[in-house]
Scaffold this motif. Structure first.
Motif, PDB file in Angstrom:
ATOM      1  N   PHE A 288       0.648  -1.261   0.056  1.00  0.00           N
ATOM      2  CA  PHE A 288       0.149  -0.053  -0.121  1.00  0.00           C
ATOM      3  C   PHE A 288       0.921   1.234   0.128  1.00  0.00           C
ATOM      4  CE2 PHE A 288      -3.882  -2.494   1.490  1.00  0.00           C
ATOM      5  CZ  PHE A 288      -4.604  -2.170   0.575  1.00  0.00           C
TER       6      PHE A 288
ATOM      7  N   ASP B 130      -3.581   8.158   0.019  1.00  0.00           N
ATOM      8  CA  ASP B 130      -4.395   6.992   0.312  1.00  0.00           C
ATOM      9  C   ASP B 130      -3.698   5.735   0.587  1.00  0.00           C
ATOM     10  OD1 ASP B 130      -5.590   8.891  -1.771  1.00  0.00           O
ATOM     11  OD2 ASP B 130      -7.316   7.555  -1.560  1.00  0.00           O
TER      12      ASP B 130
ATOM     13  N   HIS C  26     -15.837   1.031  -1.880  1.00  0.00           N
ATOM     14  CA  HIS C  26     -14.654   1.237  -1.562  1.00  0.00           C
ATOM     15  C   HIS C  26     -13.890   0.184  -0.732  1.00  0.00           C
ATOM     16  CE1 HIS C  26     -10.999   3.782  -0.307  1.00  0.00           C
ATOM     17  NE2 HIS C  26     -11.392   4.465  -1.370  1.00  0.00           N
TER      18      HIS C  26
ATOM     19  N   TYR D 120      -4.616  -1.654  -5.884  1.00  0.00           N
ATOM     20  CA  TYR D 120      -4.317  -0.164  -5.765  1.00  0.00           C
ATOM     21  C   TYR D 120      -2.959   0.410  -6.629  1.00  0.00           C
ATOM     22  CZ  TYR D 120      -3.288   4.255  -3.461  1.00  0.00           C
ATOM     23  OH  TYR D 120      -2.890   5.566  -3.160  1.00  0.00           O
TER      24      TYR D 120
ATOM     25  N   SER E 277      -6.488   3.841  -7.635  1.00  0.00           N
ATOM     26  CA  SER E 277      -7.772   4.225  -6.754  1.00  0.00           C
ATOM     27  C   SER E 277      -8.240   2.858  -5.918  1.00  0.00           C
ATOM     28  CB  SER E 277      -8.881   4.699  -7.689  1.00  0.00           C
ATOM     29  OG  SER E 277     -10.098   4.524  -7.257  1.00  0.00           O
ATOM     30  N   LEU E 278      -9.037   3.166  -4.846  1.00  0.00           N
ATOM     31  CA  LEU E 278      -9.384   2.170  -4.281  1.00  0.00           C
ATOM     32  C   LEU E 278     -11.057   2.072  -4.187  1.00  0.00           C
ATOM     33  CD1 LEU E 278      -6.953   2.521  -1.260  1.00  0.00           C
ATOM     34  CD2 LEU E 278      -7.525   0.511  -2.278  1.00  0.00           C
TER      35      LEU E 278
ATOM     36  N   ILE F 176     -11.333   2.176  -9.769  1.00  0.00           N
ATOM     37  CA  ILE F 176     -10.498   0.969 -10.498  1.00  0.00           C
ATOM     38  C   ILE F 176     -11.304   0.510 -11.982  1.00  0.00           C
ATOM     39  CG2 ILE F 176     -10.295  -1.461 -10.374  1.00  0.00           C
ATOM     40  CD1 ILE F 176     -10.095  -0.827  -7.198  1.00  0.00           C
TER      41      ILE F 176
END
Lengths: 102, 474, 167, 626
Positions: free
Chosen positions: A48, A59, B121, B175, B180-181, B186
């Protein structure tokens, strides 16, 4: 500063993830299995963060915090259960717990 | 957040108020108060679905998509939770462990499940899922002084953690690739860049992680052990609420992103065939009723995968109806075990041999169980028939022939073991019915479930109309 | 920076390998702390100082302390270590090693060149905080419930049977 | 008011549920109250509905709900109340309540009292669903429901294996017809895209020309269902054996209502049969053949209930014959009058048999006229009506109408008429044979016990109905009241039959004379000169003939040789054949797979985790390779 390529970090994460996986599968002691699970989670957190760096977004780090929370929760309940098993069955052998089967 | 957002979130907010209230009651060791507050909270949250339904669909922060679909599943989860709450009342009575945390954990798990069903999400998905899992762990290993719940809890702890790690790794890779999540983000990124091996890898890991929660083959092995070790109401809760929420998420994910198209479809179809066949075969000669139901539940989620494969409105409708039917019949079956096992201290009444001649000893419970088993087998005039029919139609519509073939074969095998239980219950000589204290809360739940099963089996149209209004993309 | 990354990556990999092969729980935990700290350095090199700090403080600090605390409580001594060594026969490792290598092969094969270059720049605590209390506000709320669930579960599991009077 | 139509079947269903769930706790009195009361209220509602319908005779459709909607398949739970279904509802509920009342006394003391009334109530509910259904699928549901109840009630005294065998036989033989019906239903649905009866008939008329192969096939399949349920050739063999059930069951199910469901089905779908003239002719031929053959069989029975059973087959033959010549309304008319007098005959016979300690053989009865006067008069009235004694009996008017409509239906109709006339003679002969032997002559077995009001009232009411029930439709030369035909005209539209009052009167007089001749023959043979029959039977050919008739023309024997034995032999021979081996292998495979998969559920958490890992690797591999 010279940025580290995220893909290198991802490769490290893959290595850590598989090491954790091997640990879960190979160890019989519950404490070790829990540790191996932490390694796997940590590897996911690393991806991540690396991905966040690749996209220049925050994010990734937010999700890392989520992973951290999750790891904390799992460790807490995991250790509580392990303690309970240790008290009740006086063993930490994962293979010993196989009465439910068939 | 606007007022509309808050209205849409109202069911969640009600639960968010109920949780601390129940926590307080539990902290002061007031189990009855905790249970009442939890039940009240569920009922109020259920009632809050109506005002919420007035302002949907609505994206509330990037995390939650409150739409008719999410509210439908929230309603299903809440109703199931209430049923389990009531069933647990009589069950926990006179058991040695403290009771107050039970309602609280149920409420927390239900909250997690609602969040999962409303997620579009990954952050909210992970958090909701983990809340659900952690609370479930507490419920599975709830009983004191016995070995089986502990063993089941241990298995759930390790395997759920393991699969969560795999799921998280997959999400992280997704990701990494898409930036993007959110599901929409996505899908957008993939639509622009197209698919590549890294995406396939990420999706495969996500499917594996979700496959564990839905106990799809080969990620299914934990399910029977955990169902057996957990108390009967909790097993019903896992089978309905936990699995249902994750399935709702899977359906949304498959709807929003190309998860279930192309190679993903091949994977899901392979899993569906394996799940249906293995689930039914494992149940075939099983002697433990809870394990039998666990295997049957595995098989049912194999059937449900046909709806994911079919996709679109047809698939979503089929899945929504199937899950409602599945919730009713599974809770009914576990409810009967609960009622039978209530008031005793040890393990549940779960050996099939204990069900011999049940029709003569406990005719009402046996009648309910017979109906539930008929429904699980897909007999007409129960919800199970129509559920299976819609899923079958969806599968045929999309031309998923291997999965359709497996469904038919699986249904035949299923008929055998459901009828086997019924035959066993009818076996033996008629004897005088044994008067046992009726646990009214549980009896009420069973009566309602039976009524709904028959009513919506004979007239599925009202529920179908509701689902049509609430369905994905509609 | 690259050198720091490479060194910490090697340290992390080796320490992790020791974690899963150690025979004493305390040793394994110490190696795990090392591994986590090394990963924290990796975070820093990736331009994520906030994550690095959290990794060091929360993970390597708080969570591991919890682990150590429990291991101490269980007081696993030399007999436990002997049994661990016994359990770690090569046969035990064969299957897991094959599976892990297969997965690693898949991961590496599919992820090679999968990422692009970093868009550079550090993402500091401010950006993370802004996100957490903006779009991710509900995530924070959900996380609080997750921790509450963990607390309740751990509390209930930690209670010993029969000791607490049930009213 | 029309909503009541949907509620009528609900009442007996509720009765069934109460009796089924709480039968044991109600006590005998409670059981009788629930069992009789539920049907009684339904009958009251039916009567109220009739008054309302007569005031404004417009068909009413009540849609309870659409059962499901899948890919255009949308069967609904809907009821249609029109003249036809109203008459059927009246017959079912009114005769139903009388028989229930009778049963309350007749079955008293039986250990299965609650089970009996539960099954009877369920039967009435299913029968009402059958006749009220607006959807062919719902009709089929009722159809199967009455079949199930028939099975349950034939085998009511299940301790005797013979009763179980009879029940099974009835179930299997009618099942052949049911299967044909089901196939026909699917055929209609696949080609006409609906299961709503009205829409089906409309579309059939719109899409298919007369004689279209599909129409012929569909009509033939429905006919198959009808002859199974209504015990017509060649599926008639189950009905005589069905007499193993309690006598009120025979009266309600195997005489008055269920066995006439086939008639109702054909009448309901008559538009389809109009499109298939060949099938319609076959209907007529089947009816004619059945009525004559069954009448001969009735003549040679010695068991009182079997006489009545063959008589039922024969009388339904008349109705089928009427359907075959397109005289839909007269078939329904005869259905109604037959329900009155045949129920009456069965109920009277039931009392006789019970009073004589379960004696079924008529030649061990006798002289019961003085001992059981009420029963004698009831049986006599029923027999007169059955024999169609002119003017005063209901059976005369209905049978006469059928014969006249057959006569006026061209040359083929004349042939059918001839069969009908022969049947009329035989009917008078066989039923008065029973009357004379059972009620006149010396007392052979003394009866015991008396008759309570619950038995007497139904006998009296049915006697009245069997006498006056025919006045709803009288021929031109005698009043000329075509009330029933007019009432049914909206359901059976078509040109009015050719008016020929002179011809009709002549035909009626002829038929009446034939019937009287039959009665007279019986009088001669069984009262005046009993030795005559014995003399005739001394001839080997006559004796062989009698035995053949008594065995129902040997159909059972034939089916046994032709179907049952070859099948059993094949099954025996095939016990170890390839196909069987295949199935065995499949079962063994399932068992082996189960054992193997179960062994994999080792209970070891690391093994489970390994499978999750392996599954993940596989998932990745499949998605990349696919």
């Amino acid at each position: 500063m010279t940025a580290v390529p995220p893909e290198a970090a991802v490769l490290l994460a893959c290595l850590l993830f598989t090491l954790g996986l091997a640990g879960v599968l190979a160890r019989r002691n519950l404490v070790f299995i829990l540790m191996a699970l932490e390694i796997m989670l940590n590897a996911a957190g690393l991806v991540f963060v690396a991905a966040g760096a690749r996209w220049g977004q925050a994010d990734g780090q937010v999700l890392f915090i989520v992973v951290l929370t999750l790891a904390a929760a799992e460790v807490a309940v995991g250790l509580a259960l392990v303690l309970r098993i240790h008290r009740q069955a006086a063993t930490l052998d994962a293979d010993a717990a196989s009465r439910l089967r068939g | 957040m606007t007022g509309g957002d808050l209205t849409a979130l109202l069911p969640f907010l009600v639960m968010g108020v109920a949780v601390p209230a129940v926590t307080l009651a539990a902290a002061f060791r007031r189990p009855a108060l905790a249970a009442s507050l939890a039940a009240l909270g569920t009922v109020l949250a259920f009632a809050a679905l109506w005002p919420a339904a007035g302002v949907v669909p609505r994206q509330v922060t990037p995390l939650l998509m409150i739409d008719g679909y999410a509210l439908y599943f929230a309603g299903l989860m809440l109703a199931a939770t209430l049923a389990v709450l009531l069933l647990s009342l009589g069950y926990l009575h006179r058991r040695p462990e403290p009771r107050e945390a039970h309602s609280l954990l149920l409420l927390l798990a239900a909250f997690g499940a609602m969040a999962v069903a409303a997620s579009d999400h990954f952050a909210s998905f992970i958090l909701g899922l983990e809340t659900l899992s952690v609370a479930l762990l507490g419920l599975i290993a709830y009983a004191h002084g016995r070995e089986r719940p502990i063993e089941a809890g241990l298995k759930y702890l390790i395997l759920a953690g393991f699969s969560s790690a795999i799921l998280l790794f997959g999400i992280a890779l997704l990701y990494l690739r898409c930036g993007s999540l959110s599901f929409a983000g996505i899908a957008f990124a993939l639509g622009r860049a197209g698919s590549d091996p890294a995406i396939l890898l990420a999706f495969a890991l996500v499917i594996a992680g979700i496959g564990f929660k839905l106990s799809l083959v080969p990620f299914h092995m934990w399910a029977p052990d955990v169902y057996q070790g957990a108390s009967a109401p909790v097993a019903g809760f896992i089978a309905v609420v936990s699995k249902g929420a994750v399935f709702a998420l899977l359906l949304r994910l498959a709807h929003d992103t190309p998860l279930a198209s192309g190679p993903g479809a091949t994977v899901i179809q392979a899993i569906a065939v394996a799940t249906i066949l293995a689930g039914n075969l494992l149940a075939l000669l099983q002697d433990n009723f809870k394990r039998l139901l666990a295997y049957s539940s595995i098989a049912h989620f194999g059937y449900l995968l046909l709806a994911v494969l079919a996709g679109g409105v047809l698939g979503a409708e089929a899945a929504a109806y199937y899950l409602a039917a599945y919730a009713v019949m599974t809770l009914g079956a576990f409810g009967v075990i609960t009622q039978l096992s209530a008031g005793q201290a040890g393990d549940d009444i779960e050996q099939l041999s204990a069900y011999r001649g049940l029709m003569w000893r406990r005719p009402w419970l046996a009648a309910v169980l017979v109906l539930m088993l008929f429904a699980l087998a897909g007999m007409p005039l129960t919800m199970g028939f129509f559920a299976k029919l819609t899923v079958l139609m969806a599968g045929i519509h999309g031309g998923w022939w291997p999965a359709v073939g497996a469904l038919v074969a699986g249904s035949v095998i299923g008929l055998f073991y459901y009828l086997r239980v019924i035959a066993l219950m009818a076996a033996g000589r008629p004897v005088e019915a044994v008067p046992e204290p009726t646990r009214w809360a549980g009896a009420l739940v069973l009566a309602m479930l039976t009524g709904v099963l028959v009513w919506l089996g004979m007239a599925p149209a009202p529920l179908m109309a509701l689902i049509r209004r609430a369905t994905l993309g509609g | 920076m690259a050198a720091a990354f490479i060194i910490s990556a090697i340290v992390a990999a080796l320490a992790t390998l020791r974690v899963i092969t150690a025979s004493r729980a305390v040793h394994a935990l110490l190696y795990l702390v090392v591994s986590l700290l090394a990963v924290a350095v990796v975070f820093y090199t990736l331009g994520a100082p906030f994550a690095a700090a959290l990794e060091a403080l929360v993970y390597a600090g708080a969570i591991m302390v919890l682990f150590i605390f429990v291991v101490m409580m269980m007081n696993l001594g030399e007999p436990a270590a002997r049994r661990e060594r016994q359990w770690m026969a090569p046969r035990t490792w064969a299957g897991p090693a094959v599976l892990a290598l297969a997965l690693l092969a898949e991961l590496l094969a599919l992820l090679w060149r999968a990422t692009g270059p970093a868009s550079g720049g550090e993402v500091g605590p401010g950006a993370v905080g802004a996100l957490l209390f903006g779009p991710y506000l509900l995530a924070v709320e959900l996380a609080s419930l997750l921790l509450l669930a963990a607390l309740v579960t751990a509390h209930h599991l930690g209670r010993s049977a029969g000791k607490e009077p049930d009213r | 008011m029309g909503v009541l139509a949907a509620l009528i079947p609900v009442l007996p269903l509720l009765g069934f549920l109460m009796l089924f769930l709480a039968g044991a706790r109600l006590g005998a009195r409670g059981i009788a109250v629930v069992g009789v009361g539920s049907v009684g209220i339904a009958a009251g509602m039916a009567l109220g509905l009739t008054a309302w319908f007569l005031a404004s005779p417009v068909p009413v459709e009540v849609s309870a709900w659409t059962w499901m909607t899948v890919d255009g398949f949308a069967p609904r739970i809907g009821f249609r109340l029109d003249a036809l279904s109203l008459i059927m509802v009246l017959v079912v509920t009114v005769i139903g309540v009388l028989i229930h009342l009778y049963s309350a006394e007749f079955m008293a003391g039986d250990e299965g009292y609650a089970r009996y009334f539960a099954s009877m109530n369920l039967f009435v509910a299913a029968m009402l669903v059958l006749v009220l259904a607006a959807d062919l699928l719902l009709l089929y549901l009722g159809w199967e429901g009455v079949g199930l109840c028939s099975y349950l009630l034939i085998g009511f005294w299940y301790r005797d294996p013979a009763n179980g065998r009879a029940a099974r036989k009835a179930f299997i033989v009618t099942r052949i017809g049911d299967t044909a019906f089901a196939i026909g239903l699917l055929l209609l649905f696949t080609h006409l895209d609906t299961t709503d009866i009205q829409a089906l008939m409309g579309r059939a008329q719109g899409q298919w020309p007369a004689g279209a192969p599909l129409a012929v096939a569909a009509a033939a399949l429905l006919l198959g269902g009808a002859i199974g349920k209504s015990a017509q050739l060649p599926l008639q063999t189950w009905l005589p054996d069905a007499m193993a059930g309690p006598t009120p069951v025979s009266a309600l199910i195997h005489a008055a209502t269920m066995v006439t469901a086939g008639i109702y089905l054909i009448a309901r779908t008559h538009a389809l049969f109009d499109l298939a003239p060949a099938v319609r002719d076959a209907v007529g031929a089947i009816g004619a053949a059945t009525l004559v053959l069954a009448a001969f069989s009735a003549l040679s029975q010695t068991d009182l209930k079997r006489i009545l059973a063959y008589s039922t087959i024969s009388q339904i033959g008349y109705m089928v014959l009427a359907l075959g010549v397109g005289a839909w309304a007269s078939a329904i008319f005869h259905l109604m009058t037959h329900a009155f007098f045949k129920a009456l005959l069965f109920l009277a016979a039931g009392v006789v048999i019970q009073r004589l300690h379960e004696e079924h053989d008529i030649f061990r009865m006798g002289g019961l006229r003085q001992r059981l006067p009420l029963v004698f008069w009831a049986f006599l009235i029923g027999a007169s009506s059955l024999a169609a004694l002119p003017l005063v009996t209901a059976g005369f008017y209905s049978k006469d109408l059928i014969l006249w409509r057959a006569w006026s239906a061209g040359p083929f109709g004349r042939a059918l008429w001839a069969a009908g006339i022969l049947g009329t003679f035989l009917t008078g002969l066989y039923i008065f044979r029973a009357v004379f032997v059972v009620f006149l002559g010396p007392v052979r077995t003394p009866p015991r016990g008396g008759i309570g009001p619950a038995v007497a009232v139904p006998l009296v009411v049915l006697s009245v109905l069997a006498l006056i029930g025919g006045f709803v439709e009288t021929p031109d030369f005698f009043g000329g009241v075509p009330a029933l035909t007019d009432f049914l005209a909206p359901v059976f539209p078509g040109p009015p039959p050719p008016g020929d009052p002179g011809g009709e009167a002549a035909a009626s007089i002829f038929a009446a004379l034939v019937a009287l001749a039959g009665v007279f023959a019986a009088y001669v043979a069984y009262c005046r000169r009993p030795a005559m029959v014995a003399t005739i039977l001394r001839h080997p050919a006559a004796e062989a003939m009698r035995r053949c008739w008594a065995a129902g023309w040997g159909f059972d024997w034939l089916y046994d040789r032709l179907l049952v034995r070859p099948l059993v032999a094949t099954a025996r021979a095939g016990r170890a054949d390839v196909i069987d081996a295949g199935f065995d292998a499949l079962a063994a495979f399932c068992r082996q797979s189960h054992a193997m998969l179960s062994r994999w559920q080792t209970g070891q958490v690391r093994w489970y985790a390994a499978w999750i890992g392996a599954g993940t690797i596989l998932t990745v591999a499949i998605s990349v390779l696919a």
